[in-house]
Design a protein around this motif. Structure first.
Motif, mmCIF file in Angstrom:
data_model
loop_
_atom_site.group_PDB
_atom_site.id
_atom_site.type_symbol
_atom_site.label_atom_id
_atom_site.label_comp_id
_atom_site.label_asym_id
_atom_site.label_seq_id
_atom_site.Cartn_x
_atom_site.Cartn_y
_atom_site.Cartn_z
ATOM 1 N N LEU A 194 17.350 64.371 19.495
ATOM 2 C CA LEU A 194 17.625 63.543 18.288
ATOM 3 C C LEU A 194 15.984 62.629 18.081
ATOM 4 O O LEU A 194 15.979 62.952 16.308
ATOM 5 C CB LEU A 194 18.511 62.648 18.502
ATOM 6 C CG LEU A 194 20.389 63.263 17.832
ATOM 7 C CD1 LEU A 194 21.004 61.859 18.556
ATOM 8 C CD2 LEU A 194 20.308 63.741 17.137
ATOM 9 N N SER A 197 14.159 66.044 16.621
ATOM 10 C CA SER A 197 15.068 66.239 15.301
ATOM 11 C C SER A 197 14.841 65.365 14.451
ATOM 12 O O SER A 197 14.003 66.065 13.467
ATOM 13 C CB SER A 197 16.209 66.467 15.568
ATOM 14 O OG SER A 197 16.607 65.637 15.407
ATOM 15 N N ALA A 198 14.341 64.489 14.014
ATOM 16 C CA ALA A 198 13.722 63.288 13.471
ATOM 17 C C ALA A 198 12.400 63.523 12.383
ATOM 18 O O ALA A 198 12.299 63.389 11.372
ATOM 19 C CB ALA A 198 14.267 61.691 13.676
ATOM 20 N N GLY A 221 27.588 64.007 20.073
ATOM 21 C CA GLY A 221 26.623 63.399 18.948
ATOM 22 C C GLY A 221 25.970 63.770 17.936
ATOM 23 O O GLY A 221 25.676 63.752 17.035
ATOM 24 N N THR A 222 25.287 64.747 19.447
ATOM 25 C CA THR A 222 24.103 65.368 19.156
ATOM 26 C C THR A 222 24.578 66.261 17.944
ATOM 27 O O THR A 222 23.838 66.773 16.883
ATOM 28 C CB THR A 222 22.954 65.833 19.921
ATOM 29 O OG1 THR A 222 23.124 65.232 21.131
ATOM 30 C CG2 THR A 222 21.850 66.986 19.402
ATOM 31 N N GLU A 225 25.210 64.310 14.085
ATOM 32 C CA GLU A 225 23.927 64.147 13.843
ATOM 33 C C GLU A 225 23.154 64.752 13.006
ATOM 34 O O GLU A 225 22.559 65.126 12.060
ATOM 35 C CB GLU A 225 22.793 63.492 14.826
ATOM 36 C CG GLU A 225 21.704 62.602 14.194
ATOM 37 C CD GLU A 225 22.306 61.218 13.211
ATOM 38 O OE1 GLU A 225 21.574 60.929 12.558
ATOM 39 O OE2 GLU A 225 23.732 60.173 13.310
ATOM 40 N N ALA A 228 25.453 65.590 10.272
ATOM 41 C CA ALA A 228 24.736 64.874 9.279
ATOM 42 C C ALA A 228 23.907 64.961 7.885
ATOM 43 O O ALA A 228 23.997 64.390 7.314
ATOM 44 C CB ALA A 228 24.951 63.516 9.579
ATOM 45 N N HIS A 229 22.231 65.655 8.842
ATOM 46 C CA HIS A 229 21.405 66.233 8.000
ATOM 47 C C HIS A 229 21.208 67.131 7.432
ATOM 48 O O HIS A 229 20.326 67.231 6.916
ATOM 49 C CB HIS A 229 20.564 65.319 8.719
ATOM 50 C CG HIS A 229 19.719 63.871 9.503
ATOM 51 N ND1 HIS A 229 20.569 63.891 10.318
ATOM 52 C CD2 HIS A 229 19.258 63.331 8.828
ATOM 53 C CE1 HIS A 229 20.350 62.146 10.006
ATOM 54 N NE2 HIS A 229 19.264 62.206 9.454
ATOM 55 N N GLU A 294 28.152 60.276 13.680
ATOM 56 C CA GLU A 294 27.058 60.494 14.174
ATOM 57 C C GLU A 294 26.499 58.974 14.722
ATOM 58 O O GLU A 294 26.451 57.936 15.095
ATOM 59 C CB GLU A 294 26.155 60.253 13.068
ATOM 60 C CG GLU A 294 26.516 59.214 12.103
ATOM 61 C CD GLU A 294 25.672 59.678 9.822
ATOM 62 O OE1 GLU A 294 24.786 59.798 10.475
ATOM 63 O OE2 GLU A 294 26.073 59.222 8.894
ATOM 64 N N GLN A 295 25.147 58.703 14.331
ATOM 65 C CA GLN A 295 24.715 57.562 14.910
ATOM 66 C C GLN A 295 25.165 56.732 14.345
ATOM 67 O O GLN A 295 24.982 54.981 15.426
ATOM 68 C CB GLN A 295 23.139 57.970 15.216
ATOM 69 C CG GLN A 295 22.534 58.360 16.537
ATOM 70 C CD GLN A 295 21.070 58.552 16.249
ATOM 71 O OE1 GLN A 295 19.770 58.702 15.401
ATOM 72 N NE2 GLN A 295 20.995 58.768 17.319
ATOM 73 N N SER A 296 24.946 57.166 13.186
ATOM 74 C CA SER A 296 24.987 55.352 12.635
ATOM 75 C C SER A 296 26.851 54.638 12.651
ATOM 76 O O SER A 296 27.307 53.814 11.741
ATOM 77 C CB SER A 296 25.314 55.527 10.983
ATOM 78 O OG SER A 296 25.895 56.347 10.493
ATOM 79 N N HIS A 300 31.921 62.404 9.992
ATOM 80 C CA HIS A 300 31.754 64.079 9.608
ATOM 81 C C HIS A 300 32.699 64.897 10.540
ATOM 82 O O HIS A 300 32.498 65.180 11.510
ATOM 83 C CB HIS A 300 30.530 64.602 10.372
ATOM 84 C CG HIS A 300 29.079 63.648 9.021
ATOM 85 N ND1 HIS A 300 28.870 64.079 8.156
ATOM 86 C CD2 HIS A 300 28.866 62.244 9.922
ATOM 87 C CE1 HIS A 300 27.622 62.658 8.120
ATOM 88 N NE2 HIS A 300 28.008 61.961 8.285
#
Length: 505
Positions: A194, A197-198, A221-222, A225, A228-229, A294-296, A300
């Motif tokens: 993650l 990727s960010a 979780g990955t 995320e 989500a983007h 996701e992380q927050s 999703h």
């Protein structure tokens, strides 16, 4: 009066081509912008000093600091013509290069510099790739475990050496690095996907990228995320995400001959797929609905396609090894009741059954071998001896027999070679064959790791002991890795424009 002419010869080698790429990438300008030295710095700038060092690394395949000064002394005229300024041996001592590493080791400044460098490379070389590969590797050092150098899983099969771990994201199809992160050697791989990727999103400044990785990318979780983007992922599912029982349920229609898998043919070097070629795999697609936070913490939901693929070459190899194990188990079980000098006989049927079961477990062929255990009873009359009456002597012998269980073995062979890949790409964007081809190009990032640690850049073995300088050196070599990939890109484009090929390389 004759004139005395002095001719000085200097090898040029590939130095002008290397420096031309570094200038086109604006390496010196970006380094001078993001890493301004203090007022005591004299001579050529930090950026040009780094460019000369990179030229030495790429030309000689040696990153050791003390090798740069004599190399620069032997190429002064070439460096002056390429850089437009005088480079003296006093500009390249090892302590000055060590100071350069100290400047490059500031993480925040390097992150900003790397982002600007990537944007410059993508723009200047017109790289429009949308597939990003993320993976990790290790670099060992002969030091005591401390700081970044820690004992852990080694990709070089040297768990006895402390090492650092390098996480990298590269752009397809060139394998050009986009991010480089150095962490402690005992750090887990999965949490690195993650952050990388960010960084890629900050550099590319767009969505719709596809991240390809191994099964460590498959953490739910990955994947959430990435969804989500508004990006996509492609990765194989590990035994944790797809246990044996779940895989059996997925394969049940195929094994019962209810579903016929499709033949998968990969494109050749020109990108053309010939339908007359032999298939490399068989497969089918299933779709499942997934929901995860996701992380927050925001949940999703997405539709995930499962590419269920059987590699024919891998299945053939596995079937060969399975039959060999079955043959060894049959031979060893049949030998249990052999009569040999000094060998104890099997005392009873229970002991024989336990020994056969242990051999099948050892060879991992339980259920694939039919074992029969029986006791043979022999009676014979012992004649009368003198005054002793005639008697009947009774003897028992345990017999063990083993043979292949043909039906279960055939079923197990059909079960071999299957693997499940997960992607949130819709079918109209990535077909079954395209998904398999994308994952099979994982050698692109492995090739970069090979260049980084092999003869091209010679990162290993590490000769630096200071942790900050080790990180800075790896970041420096990531620039050199970009040059190697971009040089290959330029050659390919020129060959394609001229409809020419290079053989023997």
């Amino acid at each position: 009066m004759s004139k005395k002419i002095t001719a000085t010869h200097e090898r040029v080698d590939d130095i002008p081509a290397i420096i031309a790429h570094l200038k086109k990438m604006r390496v010196a300008a970006l380094l001078d912008t993001h890493f301004p030295p203090n007022g005591n710095w004299q001579g050529v700038s930090l950026g040009k000093t780094t460019v000369v060092w990179l030229a030495c690394i790429l030309s000689e395949g040696d990153h050791r600091l003390y090798r740069v000064e004599p190399w620069g002394k032997g190429h002064q005229r070439t460096l002056r013509r390429c850089l437009g300024s005088e480079v003296t041996p006093r500009d390249l001592p090892d302590d000055r290069l060590a100071t350069t590493l100290d400047y490059l080791s500031v993480a925040e400044r390097w992150a900003a510099c790397e982002r600007d460098l990537n944007q410059s490379v993508l723009r200047v070389y017109d790289l429009q790739g949308r597939v990003v590969r993320v993976d990790t590797t290790t670099a060992g050092a002969s030091v005591t475990p401390e700081g970044l150098c820690q004992l852990g899983h080694s990709t070089d099969h040297r768990p006895d050496l402390p090492h650092v771990k390098i996480a990298m994201a590269v752009l397809d199809p060139l394998g050009v690095p986009l991010t480089t992160t150095v962490v402690a050697g005992h750090t887990a791989d999965a949490p690195r996907y993650l952050p990388e990727s960010a960084k890629v999103r900050q550099t590319a400044q767009r969505t719709g990228l596809t991240y390809v990785g191994d099964c460590k990318l498959a953490a739910i979780g990955t994947r959430a995320e990435i969804v989500a983007h508004q990006d996509s992922s492609l990765c194989p599912l590990s035994a944790k995400q797809m246990p044996e029982a779940a895989l059996d349920r997925v394969l049940d229609p195929v094994l019962r001959d209810v579903l016929e898998p499709s033949a998968i043919r990969l494109p050749n070097a020109d990108g053309v797929r010939d339908e007359t070629d032999d298939p490399v795999a068989m497969g089918f697609v299933s779709t499942v609905a997934l929901s995860a936070p996701e992380q927050s913490g925001q949940s999703h939901t997405w539709q995930e396609r499962r590419l269920v693929v059987r590699s024919l070459a891998f299945a053939t190899t596995q079937a060969k090894h399975l039959r060999q194990r079955v043959a060894r188990a049959v031979t060893e079980i049949n030998a249990l009741d052999e009569r040999q000098h000094g060998k104890q006989r099997v005392p009873d049927e229970a002991t024989a059954s336990q020994a056969a079961a242990a051999l099948m477990a050892t060879h991992r062929v339980a259920g694939l071998v039919n074992v029969t255990v029986m006791t043979e009873v022999h009676e014979h009359a012992k004649r009368r001896d003198g005054t002793r009456p005639a008697t009947t002597v009774r003897s028992e012998r345990v017999r063990v027999g083993a043979a292949r269980a043909e039906a279960p073995l055939a079923h197990a062979v059909r079960r071999l070679g299957w693997r499940v890949y997960a992607t949130n790409h819709p079918a109209e964007e990535v077909s079954l064959a395209q998904g398999v081809a994308a994952y099979r190009s994982a050698y692109l990032i492995a090739q970069g790791f090979g260049r980084l640690k092999g003869r091209s850049l010679s990162l290993t073995p590490l000769f630096l002991h200071d942790a900050q300088r080790v990180v800075a050196l790896i970041c420096l070599l990531s620039i050199a890795l970009r040059v190697l990939g971009l040089r290959q890109c330029v050659v390919r484009r020129n060959l394609q424009q001229r409809s020419a090929t290079l053989k023997g390389i």
